[in-house]
Design an enzyme around this catalytic site. Sequence first.
Site, PDB file in Angstrom:
ATOM      1  N   PRO A  23       0.775  -1.238   0.000  1.00  0.00           N
ATOM      2  CA  PRO A  23       0.000   0.000   0.000  1.00  0.00           C
ATOM      3  C   PRO A  23       0.807   1.289   0.000  1.00  0.00           C
ATOM      4  O   PRO A  23       0.262   2.357  -0.259  1.00  0.00           O
ATOM      5  CB  PRO A  23      -0.785  -0.106   1.304  1.00  0.00           C
ATOM      6  CG  PRO A  23       0.115  -0.901   2.202  1.00  0.00           C
ATOM      7  CD  PRO A  23       0.803  -1.882   1.316  1.00  0.00           C
ATOM      8  N   ASP A  36       2.659   0.806 -11.918  1.00  0.00           N
ATOM      9  CA  ASP A  36       1.657   1.841 -11.724  1.00  0.00           C
ATOM     10  C   ASP A  36       2.323   3.073 -11.126  1.00  0.00           C
ATOM     11  O   ASP A  36       3.472   3.045 -10.739  1.00  0.00           O
ATOM     12  CB  ASP A  36       0.581   1.341 -10.750  1.00  0.00           C
ATOM     13  CG  ASP A  36      -0.319   0.306 -11.401  1.00  0.00           C
ATOM     14  OD1 ASP A  36      -0.258   0.148 -12.628  1.00  0.00           O
ATOM     15  OD2 ASP A  36      -1.089  -0.334 -10.659  1.00  0.00           O
ATOM     16  N   LYS A  46      -1.565   5.880 -13.784  1.00  0.00           N
ATOM     17  CA  LYS A  46      -2.235   7.162 -13.878  1.00  0.00           C
ATOM     18  C   LYS A  46      -2.431   7.681 -12.470  1.00  0.00           C
ATOM     19  O   LYS A  46      -2.368   6.944 -11.508  1.00  0.00           O
ATOM     20  CB  LYS A  46      -3.600   7.018 -14.554  1.00  0.00           C
ATOM     21  CG  LYS A  46      -4.555   6.144 -13.759  1.00  0.00           C
ATOM     22  CD  LYS A  46      -5.985   6.351 -14.187  1.00  0.00           C
ATOM     23  CE  LYS A  46      -6.924   5.454 -13.383  1.00  0.00           C
ATOM     24  NZ  LYS A  46      -8.310   5.622 -13.729  1.00  0.00           N
ATOM     25  N   GLY A  80      -0.731  -2.179  -3.834  1.00  0.00           N
ATOM     26  CA  GLY A  80      -1.541  -3.093  -3.024  1.00  0.00           C
ATOM     27  C   GLY A  80      -1.418  -4.514  -3.510  1.00  0.00           C
ATOM     28  O   GLY A  80      -0.319  -5.036  -3.705  1.00  0.00           O
ATOM     29  N   ASP A  81      -2.566  -5.134  -3.751  1.00  0.00           N
ATOM     30  CA  ASP A  81      -2.611  -6.505  -4.260  1.00  0.00           C
ATOM     31  C   ASP A  81      -3.058  -6.480  -5.721  1.00  0.00           C
ATOM     32  O   ASP A  81      -3.973  -5.736  -6.077  1.00  0.00           O
ATOM     33  CB  ASP A  81      -3.608  -7.314  -3.420  1.00  0.00           C
ATOM     34  CG  ASP A  81      -3.660  -8.755  -3.892  1.00  0.00           C
ATOM     35  OD1 ASP A  81      -2.913  -9.578  -3.326  1.00  0.00           O
ATOM     36  OD2 ASP A  81      -4.417  -9.057  -4.848  1.00  0.00           O
ATOM     37  N   THR A  88      -3.085  -5.449   0.609  1.00  0.00           N
ATOM     38  CA  THR A  88      -4.038  -4.536  -0.016  1.00  0.00           C
ATOM     39  C   THR A  88      -4.350  -3.339   0.880  1.00  0.00           C
ATOM     40  O   THR A  88      -4.358  -3.439   2.112  1.00  0.00           O
ATOM     41  CB  THR A  88      -5.324  -5.300  -0.394  1.00  0.00           C
ATOM     42  OG1 THR A  88      -6.139  -4.441  -1.185  1.00  0.00           O
ATOM     43  CG2 THR A  88      -6.117  -5.739   0.840  1.00  0.00           C
ATOM     44  N   ALA A  89      -4.576  -2.195   0.227  1.00  0.00           N
ATOM     45  CA  ALA A  89      -4.823  -0.955   0.972  1.00  0.00           C
ATOM     46  C   ALA A  89      -6.046  -1.060   1.879  1.00  0.00           C
ATOM     47  O   ALA A  89      -6.079  -0.445   2.941  1.00  0.00           O
ATOM     48  CB  ALA A  89      -5.004   0.208  -0.009  1.00  0.00           C
ATOM     49  N   MET A 130     -11.419   3.710  -3.966  1.00  0.00           N
ATOM     50  CA  MET A 130     -11.736   4.658  -5.038  1.00  0.00           C
ATOM     51  C   MET A 130     -13.042   5.408  -4.783  1.00  0.00           C
ATOM     52  O   MET A 130     -13.796   5.688  -5.710  1.00  0.00           O
ATOM     53  CB  MET A 130     -11.838   3.917  -6.389  1.00  0.00           C
ATOM     54  CG  MET A 130     -10.547   3.261  -6.789  1.00  0.00           C
ATOM     55  SD  MET A 130     -10.722   2.143  -8.201  1.00  0.00           S
ATOM     56  CE  MET A 130     -11.422   0.700  -7.424  1.00  0.00           C
ATOM     57  N   GLY A 159      -2.834   5.938   3.272  1.00  0.00           N
ATOM     58  CA  GLY A 159      -2.568   5.047   4.388  1.00  0.00           C
ATOM     59  C   GLY A 159      -1.200   4.393   4.264  1.00  0.00           C
ATOM     60  O   GLY A 159      -0.787   4.043   3.161  1.00  0.00           O
TER      61      GLY A 159
HETATM   62  N1  SAH Z   1      -4.776  -3.020  -5.921  1.00  0.00           N
HETATM   63  C1  SAH Z   1      -4.868  -1.959  -4.950  1.00  0.00           C
HETATM   64  C2  SAH Z   1      -6.087  -1.096  -5.148  1.00  0.00           C
HETATM   65  C3  SAH Z   1      -6.070  -0.318  -6.426  1.00  0.00           C
HETATM   66  S1  SAH Z   1      -7.473   0.675  -6.651  1.00  0.00           S
HETATM   67  C4  SAH Z   1      -4.852  -2.572  -3.546  1.00  0.00           C
HETATM   68  O1  SAH Z   1      -4.981  -3.774  -3.408  1.00  0.00           O
HETATM   69  O2  SAH Z   1      -4.687  -1.843  -2.586  1.00  0.00           O
HETATM   70  C5  SAH Z   1      -6.890   2.253  -6.092  1.00  0.00           C
HETATM   71  C6  SAH Z   1      -7.547   2.588  -4.777  1.00  0.00           C
HETATM   72  O3  SAH Z   1      -6.898   1.897  -3.735  1.00  0.00           O
HETATM   73  C7  SAH Z   1      -7.444   4.030  -4.391  1.00  0.00           C
HETATM   74  O4  SAH Z   1      -8.442   4.799  -5.012  1.00  0.00           O
HETATM   75  C8  SAH Z   1      -7.661   3.956  -2.910  1.00  0.00           C
HETATM   76  O5  SAH Z   1      -9.028   3.787  -2.592  1.00  0.00           O
HETATM   77  C9  SAH Z   1      -6.962   2.677  -2.572  1.00  0.00           C
HETATM   78  N2  SAH Z   1      -5.601   2.892  -2.093  1.00  0.00           N
HETATM   79  C10 SAH Z   1      -4.459   2.464  -2.663  1.00  0.00           C
HETATM   80  N3  SAH Z   1      -3.401   2.808  -1.899  1.00  0.00           N
HETATM   81  C11 SAH Z   1      -3.890   3.459  -0.823  1.00  0.00           C
HETATM   82  C12 SAH Z   1      -3.307   4.038   0.338  1.00  0.00           C
HETATM   83  N4  SAH Z   1      -2.000   4.010   0.546  1.00  0.00           N
HETATM   84  N5  SAH Z   1      -4.126   4.613   1.244  1.00  0.00           N
HETATM   85  C13 SAH Z   1      -5.443   4.649   1.054  1.00  0.00           C
HETATM   86  N6  SAH Z   1      -6.040   4.114  -0.023  1.00  0.00           N
HETATM   87  C14 SAH Z   1      -5.291   3.518  -0.945  1.00  0.00           C
END
Ligand code: SAH
Length: 492
Positions: free
Chosen positions: A14, A37, A57, A89-90, A118-119, A178, A207
């Site tokens: 994250p 990404d 993006k 994240g994942d 994952t976040a 999101m 986070g």
């Molecule tokens: N694959 C990622 C999610 C991608 S979608 C995962 O598993 O975490 C992108 C969304 O993830 C963002 O809009 C937000 O809602 C969340 N996100 C990703 N990193 C974050 C972080 N460090 N803190 C809070 N939200 C996060």
Amino acid sequence: MSPPATVFLVGAGPGDPGLLTLRASELLGTADVILHDKLIPEGILEDVRGELVDVGKIGGGAQVPQEETHRLLVEHARAGRTVVRLKGGDPFVFGRGGEEAQVCAQHGIPFQVVPGITAGVAAPAYAGIPVTQRESASAVAFVTGHTHAGTGEDPPKSEAQLEWPALAAFPGTLVFYMGVRSLPRIAERLTAGGRPPSEPVAVIQRGTFPDQRVVRATLADVAERAAGIGAPAIIVVGPVAALHDELAWVARGPLAGTSIVVTRARAQASALARRLRGLGAAVVEAPAIRIEPLAAELPDPSGYDLLVLTSPNGVARLLELVRDARTLAGPRIAAIGPGTARALRERGIAADLVPDRAVGEGLVDALRDVPVRRALIARAQDARDVVVDALRERGAQVDVVSLYRTVPEPLPDDARAAALAADWATFTSASSVRSFLDAAGGAPALRDGPRLASIGPVTSTVLRQAGLEPDLEADEHTPSGLVAALVDHART
Ligand code: SAH
């Protein structure tokens, strides 16, 4: 034709680089190509040897189309290059990793999946929120709050697919990804679906990053309270969100809540930015200058009894140009400050002389009792002549070689706006002042803008010449000294 190489769909975690898995770290070190990404932990790509391709993006910004990413995956793997497809994240949680795996499968390309943290779990955890809890939450749902803003779809596709009444009735914690932009709508629909307006909510922005922000609210007031929160953020709805009040454990750094512009050239900005972020600051990177190496003809250093280096960039360039490291064994080597000395040390050279004050005058003082017949000053084009003049005055023969120059770089509009709205702007050199002023639209634009923090007297003078009074000047004229001064200021 040789068989295709393997594609690794890898989660980067994250944001906190410490949450990268060992497997991910190992693959990053060995991959031929890394398709990544935007939102990935800072610093993890610094030392990789493979080719880096940014396919990410930010927010609603321009993105490499998904089909193009698919095409790149197939093309590189078919050419026999090991590919790491690195996602925040994942990879299989709102990461389109599933689609990319399908593409590999359809093209007969072997693939492996490396899960990431994952976040939706990590951001709450770093906010002191367990997504399940024995008494109050025995299930958790990961939900997308994305509404395709700006595409004109009404109602937006993914939201239309959401069963709001069913979601509202879900017996457990709801974690939205999101969802920042549609936060008011999410709160409204959940309340309409029967969740009480007093239901605890937490919104966690960035986070696990050093500048993580948490807003605690209820469904009734979250839209208002979290109005200042931008992406990326996770929204947690349910009784567990209230545990933040009791279990928040991430210490707020001394610069928490402060936004700071870093105006150094990109190559150097990251270390300063990282240090500021580590102290809790929100950093706006506005690299208004770029370092351009010059094709300098370097005289043989062994013909001199003093070699002066005035910046880490100078050290890097010198070592590129020097033909034989042994020629550096002759002269005494002086570094203008600790950063330059460190850059030398990293390349196996111990500076003979580093003045207490990291400015030209400090170096002149330090050289006072050092015999100098022939000196070589290796530095930036258009640098100050303090050391050169002082040595010549003493009768030394002085040669100057320009190793690189700093070139102004225009700032994109959003970076300029963010920089002007920040609390502080940091200046680490005279050229950073000049270029930033150019990029920001001149001194008047800065008058109501950020407060100005200068690394030392030379930089302050340049600010004053532009009609701007620095609000702070570092006692120790190094990036660390500047950071220390900002922390001191925040404490008072
Ligand atoms: N694959 C990622 C999610 C991608 S979608 C995962 O598993 O975490 C992108 C969304 O993830 C963002 O809009 C937000 O809602 C969340 N996100 C990703 N990193 C974050 C972080 N460090 N803190 C809070 N939200 C996060």
